[in-house]
Write a protein that holds these residues in place. Structure first.
Motif, PDB file in Angstrom:
ATOM      1  N   GLY A  97      70.984  39.720  27.996  1.00  0.00           N
ATOM      2  CA  GLY A  97      72.083  40.606  27.656  1.00  0.00           C
ATOM      3  C   GLY A  97      73.238  40.530  28.635  1.00  0.00           C
ATOM      4  O   GLY A  97      74.303  41.096  28.396  1.00  0.00           O
ATOM      5  N   GLY A  98      73.059  39.805  29.730  1.00  0.00           N
ATOM      6  CA  GLY A  98      74.111  39.689  30.740  1.00  0.00           C
ATOM      7  C   GLY A  98      75.166  38.663  30.362  1.00  0.00           C
ATOM      8  O   GLY A  98      75.000  37.883  29.416  1.00  0.00           O
ATOM      9  N   ALA A 104      64.263  41.188  22.707  1.00  0.00           N
ATOM     10  CA  ALA A 104      63.077  41.978  23.053  1.00  0.00           C
ATOM     11  C   ALA A 104      63.258  42.583  24.439  1.00  0.00           C
ATOM     12  O   ALA A 104      63.724  41.912  25.360  1.00  0.00           O
ATOM     13  N   VAL A 105      62.882  43.840  24.561  1.00  0.00           N
ATOM     14  CA  VAL A 105      62.906  44.490  25.872  1.00  0.00           C
ATOM     15  C   VAL A 105      61.691  44.004  26.649  1.00  0.00           C
ATOM     16  O   VAL A 105      60.545  44.159  26.206  1.00  0.00           O
ATOM     17  N   VAL A 106      61.955  43.377  27.791  1.00  0.00           N
ATOM     18  CA  VAL A 106      60.906  42.838  28.655  1.00  0.00           C
ATOM     19  C   VAL A 106      61.325  43.083  30.096  1.00  0.00           C
ATOM     20  O   VAL A 106      62.437  42.731  30.488  1.00  0.00           O
ATOM     21  N   ALA A 163      73.691  42.975  21.241  1.00  0.00           N
ATOM     22  CA  ALA A 163      75.078  42.502  21.130  1.00  0.00           C
ATOM     23  C   ALA A 163      75.136  40.978  21.179  1.00  0.00           C
ATOM     24  O   ALA A 163      75.863  40.347  20.395  1.00  0.00           O
ATOM     25  N   VAL A 164      74.374  40.371  22.080  1.00  0.00           N
ATOM     26  CA  VAL A 164      74.340  38.906  22.158  1.00  0.00           C
ATOM     27  C   VAL A 164      73.696  38.334  20.898  1.00  0.00           C
ATOM     28  O   VAL A 164      74.184  37.359  20.326  1.00  0.00           O
ATOM     29  N   THR A 218      67.677  45.998  28.567  1.00  0.00           N
ATOM     30  CA  THR A 218      68.534  46.893  27.798  1.00  0.00           C
ATOM     31  C   THR A 218      68.752  46.347  26.392  1.00  0.00           C
ATOM     32  O   THR A 218      69.478  45.361  26.198  1.00  0.00           O
ATOM     33  N   MET A 219      68.134  46.993  25.407  1.00  0.00           N
ATOM     34  CA  MET A 219      68.210  46.503  24.032  1.00  0.00           C
ATOM     35  C   MET A 219      69.641  46.427  23.515  1.00  0.00           C
ATOM     36  O   MET A 219      69.994  45.482  22.812  1.00  0.00           O
TER      37      MET A 219
END
Length: 131
Positions: free
Chosen positions: A14-15, A59-61, A44-45, A38-39
């Motif tokens: 997500g960065g 996926a949140v990991v 967004a990506v 951060t989902m």
């Protein structure tokens, strides 16, 4: 397409840097699995990738949690049948801009420990699946 039908996992997806890597992989034909904390940022990506015709699975990991990393790598295999590429772009920026004279040893070492631990766990999980 250089990565046609390759399966890629991008940790920290997500960065801004990892997102750019993920988008480039998708443009080159890879199916991209985005992993991060951060989902909303991952989503967004993923939306950018799918809008461009690619495939993305967020996926949140927590890449510092061994069991989460291992479970996610196994889930990638289950969903996509392979794991060809693993990229970790996780960095702890908490101390950026803090003068060293105001830092504790723990503050100073945290980015190093986060980077080393997450890179080891994600690389090992990918290698286990790639074997």
């Amino acid at each position: 397409m250089l990565l046609k039908d390759k399966i890629a996992v991008v940790y920290g997806g997500g960065g801004s840097v990892a997102g750019a890597i993920a988008r480039a992989f998708a443009r080159e034909g890879a199916v991209v699995h985005l992993a991060g904390r951060t989902m909303a940022a991952l989503q967004a990506v993923a939306e950018d990738i799918t809008a461009g015709g690619g495939q993305a699975h967020p996926a949140v990991v927590d890449a510092l949690d061994e069991s989460q990393v291992d479970a996610h790598a196994a889930a990638v295999i289950e969903r996509s049948g392979a794991l060809d590429i693993s990229v970790n772009v996780i960095a702890d920026q908490d101390v950026q801009g803090t003068p060293m004279v105001e830092m504790s040893v723990e503050d100073y070492l945290r980015p190093v420990e986060v980077a080393v631990r997450s890179k080891f766990l994600t690389a090992r999980a990918a290698a286990r699946q790639m074997i």
